[in-house]
Design a protein around this motif. Structure first.
Motif, PDB file in Angstrom:
ATOM      1  N   SER A  43     -46.792  21.391 -60.683  1.00  0.00           N
ATOM      2  CA  SER A  43     -46.891  22.471 -59.685  1.00  0.00           C
ATOM      3  C   SER A  43     -45.553  23.172 -59.525  1.00  0.00           C
ATOM      4  O   SER A  43     -44.499  22.632 -59.894  1.00  0.00           O
ATOM      5  N   SER A  66     -43.858  26.440 -56.563  1.00  0.00           N
ATOM      6  CA  SER A  66     -44.064  26.843 -55.166  1.00  0.00           C
ATOM      7  C   SER A  66     -45.337  27.682 -55.009  1.00  0.00           C
ATOM      8  O   SER A  66     -45.814  27.888 -53.910  1.00  0.00           O
ATOM      9  N   ALA A  80     -42.566  20.333 -48.078  1.00  0.00           N
ATOM     10  CA  ALA A  80     -43.476  20.832 -49.087  1.00  0.00           C
ATOM     11  C   ALA A  80     -44.914  20.730 -48.592  1.00  0.00           C
ATOM     12  O   ALA A  80     -45.724  21.601 -48.843  1.00  0.00           O
ATOM     13  N   ARG A 119     -27.214  25.226 -52.550  1.00  0.00           N
ATOM     14  CA  ARG A 119     -28.629  25.597 -52.512  1.00  0.00           C
ATOM     15  C   ARG A 119     -28.797  26.979 -51.901  1.00  0.00           C
ATOM     16  O   ARG A 119     -28.188  27.272 -50.866  1.00  0.00           O
ATOM     17  N   ALA A 150     -39.354  18.769 -56.092  1.00  0.00           N
ATOM     18  CA  ALA A 150     -39.200  20.062 -55.402  1.00  0.00           C
ATOM     19  C   ALA A 150     -38.210  19.910 -54.243  1.00  0.00           C
ATOM     20  O   ALA A 150     -37.003  19.973 -54.454  1.00  0.00           O
ATOM     21  N   GLY A 176     -43.110  20.393 -58.632  1.00  0.00           N
ATOM     22  CA  GLY A 176     -41.859  21.161 -58.727  1.00  0.00           C
ATOM     23  C   GLY A 176     -41.415  21.246 -60.165  1.00  0.00           C
ATOM     24  O   GLY A 176     -40.723  20.360 -60.673  1.00  0.00           O
ATOM     25  N   GLY A 231     -27.664  14.322 -62.984  1.00  0.00           N
ATOM     26  CA  GLY A 231     -27.037  15.639 -62.812  1.00  0.00           C
ATOM     27  C   GLY A 231     -25.574  15.494 -62.452  1.00  0.00           C
ATOM     28  O   GLY A 231     -24.690  16.074 -63.103  1.00  0.00           O
ATOM     29  N   GLY A 248     -39.217  22.904 -61.876  1.00  0.00           N
ATOM     30  CA  GLY A 248     -37.957  23.627 -62.054  1.00  0.00           C
ATOM     31  C   GLY A 248     -37.071  22.892 -63.033  1.00  0.00           C
ATOM     32  O   GLY A 248     -37.553  22.221 -63.952  1.00  0.00           O
ATOM     33  N   ASN A 249     -35.770  22.990 -62.826  1.00  0.00           N
ATOM     34  CA  ASN A 249     -34.823  22.366 -63.746  1.00  0.00           C
ATOM     35  C   ASN A 249     -35.098  20.860 -63.888  1.00  0.00           C
ATOM     36  O   ASN A 249     -35.347  20.366 -64.988  1.00  0.00           O
ATOM     37  N   ALA A 250     -35.072  20.136 -62.774  1.00  0.00           N
ATOM     38  CA  ALA A 250     -35.229  18.675 -62.833  1.00  0.00           C
ATOM     39  C   ALA A 250     -36.631  18.300 -63.320  1.00  0.00           C
ATOM     40  O   ALA A 250     -36.788  17.483 -64.243  1.00  0.00           O
ATOM     41  N   ALA A 294     -37.105  12.743 -58.388  1.00  0.00           N
ATOM     42  CA  ALA A 294     -36.201  13.734 -58.988  1.00  0.00           C
ATOM     43  C   ALA A 294     -35.573  14.593 -57.893  1.00  0.00           C
ATOM     44  O   ALA A 294     -34.418  14.985 -57.971  1.00  0.00           O
ATOM     45  N   ASP A 327     -27.935  23.731 -57.418  1.00  0.00           N
ATOM     46  CA  ASP A 327     -29.032  22.998 -56.779  1.00  0.00           C
ATOM     47  C   ASP A 327     -30.221  23.959 -56.775  1.00  0.00           C
ATOM     48  O   ASP A 327     -30.284  24.858 -57.625  1.00  0.00           O
ATOM     49  N   VAL A 328     -31.118  23.822 -55.817  1.00  0.00           N
ATOM     50  CA  VAL A 328     -32.325  24.643 -55.827  1.00  0.00           C
ATOM     51  C   VAL A 328     -31.967  26.142 -55.795  1.00  0.00           C
ATOM     52  O   VAL A 328     -31.210  26.577 -54.926  1.00  0.00           O
TER      53      VAL A 328
HETATM   54  P1  NAD Z   1     -35.072  24.533 -59.289  1.00  0.00           P
HETATM   55  O1  NAD Z   1     -34.785  25.700 -58.433  1.00  0.00           O
HETATM   56  O2  NAD Z   1     -34.738  24.615 -60.738  1.00  0.00           O
HETATM   57  O3  NAD Z   1     -36.622  24.148 -59.197  1.00  0.00           O
HETATM   58  C1  NAD Z   1     -37.291  23.922 -58.010  1.00  0.00           C
HETATM   59  C2  NAD Z   1     -38.772  24.014 -58.344  1.00  0.00           C
HETATM   60  O4  NAD Z   1     -39.531  23.555 -57.237  1.00  0.00           O
HETATM   61  C3  NAD Z   1     -39.249  25.435 -58.644  1.00  0.00           C
HETATM   62  O5  NAD Z   1     -40.086  25.415 -59.781  1.00  0.00           O
HETATM   63  C4  NAD Z   1     -40.052  25.803 -57.397  1.00  0.00           C
HETATM   64  O6  NAD Z   1     -41.089  26.717 -57.681  1.00  0.00           O
HETATM   65  C5  NAD Z   1     -40.595  24.448 -57.028  1.00  0.00           C
HETATM   66  N1  NAD Z   1     -41.020  24.349 -55.640  1.00  0.00           N
HETATM   67  C6  NAD Z   1     -40.406  24.807 -54.515  1.00  0.00           C
HETATM   68  N2  NAD Z   1     -41.152  24.508 -53.440  1.00  0.00           N
HETATM   69  C7  NAD Z   1     -42.238  23.839 -53.895  1.00  0.00           C
HETATM   70  C8  NAD Z   1     -43.370  23.251 -53.266  1.00  0.00           C
HETATM   71  N3  NAD Z   1     -43.510  23.311 -51.956  1.00  0.00           N
HETATM   72  N4  NAD Z   1     -44.284  22.629 -54.044  1.00  0.00           N
HETATM   73  C9  NAD Z   1     -44.150  22.573 -55.385  1.00  0.00           C
HETATM   74  N5  NAD Z   1     -43.090  23.090 -56.035  1.00  0.00           N
HETATM   75  C10 NAD Z   1     -42.160  23.729 -55.283  1.00  0.00           C
HETATM   76  O7  NAD Z   1     -34.367  23.311 -58.582  1.00  0.00           O
HETATM   77  P2  NAD Z   1     -33.905  21.925 -59.208  1.00  0.00           P
HETATM   78  O8  NAD Z   1     -32.477  22.053 -59.537  1.00  0.00           O
HETATM   79  O9  NAD Z   1     -34.875  21.477 -60.232  1.00  0.00           O
HETATM   80  O10 NAD Z   1     -33.999  21.008 -57.906  1.00  0.00           O
HETATM   81  C11 NAD Z   1     -35.202  20.357 -57.522  1.00  0.00           C
HETATM   82  C12 NAD Z   1     -34.859  19.126 -56.711  1.00  0.00           C
HETATM   83  O11 NAD Z   1     -34.024  18.287 -57.496  1.00  0.00           O
HETATM   84  C13 NAD Z   1     -34.086  19.394 -55.427  1.00  0.00           C
HETATM   85  O12 NAD Z   1     -34.459  18.457 -54.449  1.00  0.00           O
HETATM   86  C14 NAD Z   1     -32.653  19.163 -55.826  1.00  0.00           C
HETATM   87  O13 NAD Z   1     -31.826  18.852 -54.724  1.00  0.00           O
HETATM   88  C15 NAD Z   1     -32.847  18.000 -56.771  1.00  0.00           C
HETATM   89  N6  NAD Z   1     -31.720  17.785 -57.683  1.00  0.00           N
HETATM   90  C16 NAD Z   1     -31.347  18.744 -58.574  1.00  0.00           C
HETATM   91  C17 NAD Z   1     -30.262  18.506 -59.412  1.00  0.00           C
HETATM   92  C18 NAD Z   1     -29.830  19.505 -60.457  1.00  0.00           C
HETATM   93  O14 NAD Z   1     -28.889  19.194 -61.199  1.00  0.00           O
HETATM   94  N7  NAD Z   1     -30.449  20.652 -60.589  1.00  0.00           N
HETATM   95  C19 NAD Z   1     -29.577  17.299 -59.326  1.00  0.00           C
HETATM   96  C20 NAD Z   1     -29.991  16.344 -58.410  1.00  0.00           C
HETATM   97  C21 NAD Z   1     -31.067  16.611 -57.603  1.00  0.00           C
END
Ligand code: NAD
Length: 420
Positions: A245, A247, A3, A78, A298, A222, A349, A224-226, A319, A150-151
């Protein structure tokens, strides 16, 4: 992959280094190390897809099963341009210790496709998903290996995998993936489970450190979901989310961002960009904001030896998987930052994925309150288990979590023995 890092850091090297630290601290037998350190099975697949233009583009896909000593492999899929074999191996390895830390009967797996889903149509995504699912079909199954989101993978993508698998089998197999839509045997509470688990472990950390959640400043990298769910729950508990923030952009408001509105804005526009009542800052400035709780949510290697000295927080709640490098760990430790390591912090998760799998296998579904209450129990118990090792053995929280995870897998390997 990184990142903010300037030089590439190999996530799998980080995973192996953390394993060695835990194995050394446990005084683990060399024979057991040989059995559990490396992935059991690795599959690399070619995924040709007919794009909307009619042109066929080839993508590369992976599925790694790191360890199945304690149960079927479990881990997300992912879709990201930086997905590569070492990243998937690292993520699969972390899944093994994570499932053991929360003591659910799964091993570790992970998958991914190197692609940019943001540039693909729904039709292209569906065709790629179905072809990838077909290619990894010999490995997956409810008793063998169960993927999840995942992402940049979603419940819809899980539905396509479930459908592809079921059509090949000739009957519906709900338990082959988790994180499915509710209409297809998904669990209530699964979508929010990772962020909710981050929230529970953050509350436990605040309690341990004597930090009041009310008024605590929170920064989320980041959204996103988490990240967005953790932000929302902390905001509801009267913490103040001052930075967030994605991406594309980093936002700051010293009085607190309006999180429900920010979530709606992101849902509507697909980005945090253009959100009013916030100041745009750089991604580096976001990570150095003075706060009580910093949530990297993220990707890997967000906090490195280069930017760790500038981090000003009391708690880091991981996260994301692997957001802090080992060098950064050492710097943050010296600064007295309390770390909630990824394999504990984001285990909500996989915990609710386990609940989903149990519900699918039993064809009996629970209400959301039930799911959330069971999740809270698992997360607070696991936090207490890791904290106990941290205080008793005087080791940092990451090492404590890895020691717990590795020791449980080692014990399962010891009693199962080596086949043949
Ligand atoms: P997601 O796709 O829902 O969200 C990812 C977010 O990160 C997006 O908003 C994206 O714009 C942002 N992002 C990407 N690159 C970035 C950067 N360089 N700087 C700032 N923001 C950035 O993904 P998620 O499911 O929320 O996963 C995020 C992290 O959580 C990952 O590391 C994933 O492995 C981990 N995780 C997710 C879960 C799950 O159930 N979804 C479970 C355990 C761990």
């Amino acid at each position: 992959m990184s990142a903010t890092a300037t030089k590439p850091i190999n996530a799998y090297d980080v995973a192996l280094e953390n394993f060695d630290l835990a194995a050394n601290a446990l005084g683990l037998d060399d024979n057991i190390r040989a059995m559990i350190k490396y992935p059991e099975r690795i599959l690399c697949v070619s995924v040709p897809v007919r794009m909307d233009t009619g042109k066929i583009v080839r993508f590369e896909g992976y599925r790694v099963q790191h360890n199945t000593m304690r149960g079927p492999a479990k881990g997300g899929i992912r879709y990201h341009p930086n997905v590569n074999m070492d990243e998937v191996k690292a993520l699969a390895t972390w899944m093994t210790w994570k499932c053991a830390v929360v003591n659910i009967p799964f091993g570790g797996g992970k998958g991914g496709v190197t692609c940019n889903p943001k540039e693909m149509s729904m039709g292209e995504l569906e065709r790629m998903t179905r072809r990838y699912a077909t290619s990894i079909l010999p490995l997956i199954g409810p008793e063998k290996d169960i993927p999840a989101p995942d992402v940049y993978t979603t419940p819809q993508i899980m539905a396509w995998i479930m459908d592809t698998y079921s059509m090949n089998k000739g009957y519906p197999v709900h338990g082959v993936v988790t994180g499915k839509p509710i209409s297809l045997g998904g669990s209530l509470g699964r979508n929010e489970a990772t962020g909710r688990g981050v929230y529970f472990t953050t509350l436990s950390s605040c309690e341990h450190l004597g930090i009041l959640v009310k008024g605590a400043r929170v920064v989320v990298q980041g959204f996103g979901n988490a990240g967005s769910v953790a932000a929302h729950l902390l905001d509801s508990a009267s913490a103040i989310v001052i930075g967030a923030s994605d991406s594309r952009i980093a936002l700051y408001n010293r009085n607190g961002l309006d999180i429900p509105k920010l979530i709606m804005h992101k849902e509507r526009t697909g980005s945090l960009k253009g959100f009013p009542a916030a100041e745009e800052i750089t991604p580096e400035e976001l990570l150095s904001l003075e706060c009580e709780i910093l949530i990297p949510a993220a990707l890997e290697n967000a906090i490195t030896e280069e930017n760790a000295p500038a981090v000003h927080t009391k708690i880091i709640a991981e996260a994301a998987n692997g957001p802090v490098t080992p060098e950064a760990d050492r710097i943050l430790n010296q600064k007295g930052v309390f770390l909630i390591p990824d394999i504990l912090c984001n285990a909500g998760g996989v915990t609710v994925s386990y609940f989903e799998w149990v519900q699918d296998e039993n064809h009996l579904f629970w209400d959301e309150q039930d799911v959330n209450a069971k999740l809270e129990k698992v997360m607070t118990r696991s936090f207490a288990d890791v904290l106990r090792i941290h205080t008793d053995k005087k080791v940092d929280m990451r090492l404590a979590a890895n020691m717990l995870g590795v020791s449980r897998v080692a014990e399962a390997s010891r009693v199962r023995g080596l086949y043949p």
